[in-house]
Write an enzyme that holds these catalytic residues in place. Structure first.
Site, short mmCIF file in Angstrom:
data_model
loop_
_atom_site.label_atom_id
_atom_site.label_comp_id
_atom_site.label_asym_id
_atom_site.label_seq_id
_atom_site.Cartn_x
_atom_site.Cartn_y
_atom_site.Cartn_z
N SER A 10 0.83 -1.20 0.00
CA SER A 10 0.00 0.00 0.00
C SER A 10 0.88 1.26 0.00
O SER A 10 1.64 1.48 -0.93
CB SER A 10 -0.95 -0.04 1.20
OG SER A 10 -1.97 0.90 1.09
N ASP A 42 -9.28 -5.20 -5.80
CA ASP A 42 -8.81 -4.40 -4.67
C ASP A 42 -9.92 -3.45 -4.20
O ASP A 42 -10.43 -2.65 -4.97
CB ASP A 42 -7.57 -3.60 -5.09
CG ASP A 42 -6.81 -3.06 -3.90
OD1 ASP A 42 -7.44 -2.45 -3.02
OD2 ASP A 42 -5.57 -3.23 -3.86
N HIS A 79 -7.19 -5.94 -0.79
CA HIS A 79 -6.05 -5.04 -0.76
C HIS A 79 -4.83 -5.58 -0.03
O HIS A 79 -3.70 -5.41 -0.47
CB HIS A 79 -6.47 -3.71 -0.11
CG HIS A 79 -5.42 -2.65 -0.13
ND1 HIS A 79 -4.89 -2.13 -1.30
CD2 HIS A 79 -4.77 -2.01 0.89
CE1 HIS A 79 -3.99 -1.22 -1.01
NE2 HIS A 79 -3.88 -1.13 0.30
#
Length: 283
Positions: A91, A218, A248
């Site tokens: 991320s 996602d 995610h």
């Protein structure tokens, strides 16, 4: 020096630095770290500045503080691993990994780009995130809405319901060192927007090979506007792997073993190439 919730797994002369995401913890990289270490690598899972505490701790830091802690972690890992050095992040950690590769092209031999997040535009994100989040830096400058947070919503980046239940229980129990914060403070999200802008401007400076792994489904960051952006902009060889059974948090979700397998193969190939090049130079 290892501090707080960071941890180092000693292995061979080749080292991998792993970076967690915004409001996250090194725990979200632990499974990947153990898999890479089992394959022989020395692995350092770092804790970003301001993380693993409360919202106030996080809001006292900026993206520059986060990145400085990444640079310090690289220095630590380089003191322990004298061979090839790699970096990987999840991320926001993926963005910090890309910036590190852009700034240290001679040190970083390869990058693991896991669920890169420049835009919060996944299918679970509210409609206003696309328009409101980008103006957060301005609101921070004007000292507006600085006590507010964006509270994460189901499915919390996880398709695996069992793992999701465990993480959510820890997250809402206040154990931020184990599962991170339940909310994303607006000041931290503002810094994230500034970081994303900076890293986008540096993507063409990334010359180290990139393994780009992202979920097709996602819930936080759309694969086409985030992972594909990296693929088409970096000035480096890329391997793109789209995952169909994860959301995610791909390092701990259903396909975590596939993430490990692909990562080992990717880093192993670079080590082999560098070893062969070294032998050729000696000859």
């Amino acid at each position: 020096m290892i501090t707080d919730n960071s941890f180092f797994l000693p292995g061979n002369e080749n080292g991998i630095l792993l970076i967690h995401g915004l409001t996250g913890t090194p725990t979200e990289m632990r499974i990947l770290a153990k898999g890479l270490n089992k394959a022989g690598y020395s692995v350092y899972c770092m804790q970003l500045a301001g993380h693993c505490g409360d919202e106030a701790d996080l809001c006292r830091t900026t993206w520059q503080d986060w990145y400085k802690s990444v640079e310090e972690a690289l220095t630590f890992l380089a003191s322990k691993a004298k061979g090839c050095l790699f970096v990987g992040g999840l991320s926001m950690g993926a963005l910090l990994s890309l910036k590190l590769a852009a700034d240290y092209p001679d040190k970083i031999k390869g990058v693991g780009v896991y669920g890169a997040t420049f835009y919060y535009d996944g299918w679970s994100m509210p409609w206003f995130s696309k328009t409101f989040f980008p103006i957060l830096p301005l609101l921070k400058k004007l000292h507006l809405f600085q006590k507010r947070s964006f509270i994460e919503q189901p499915p919390y980046g996880l398709k695996d319901e069992r793992i999701r239940a465990t993480i959510v229980e820890s997250m809402f129990s206040g154990d931020s060192a184990a599962a991170g914060l339940a909310g994303n403070p607006f000041p931290a999200l503002a810094e994230m927007q500034l970081l994303a802008k900076k890293v986008k401007s540096q993507l063409s400076e990334v010359v180290s090979p990139c393994l780009i792994m992202h979920s097709e489904n996602d819930d936080i960051a759309n694969i086409n506007t985030n992972a594909r952006l990296v693929e088409k902009t970096v000035n480096a060889p890329t391997k793109f792997v789209a995952l169909s059974e994860s959301y995610h948090m791909i390092t701990i979700d259903r396909q975590r073993r596939h993430v490990i397998k692909e990562s080992i193969a990717f880093f192993d190939q670079i080590v082999k190439q560098n070893t062969n090049n070294g032998n050729s130079d000696e000859e």
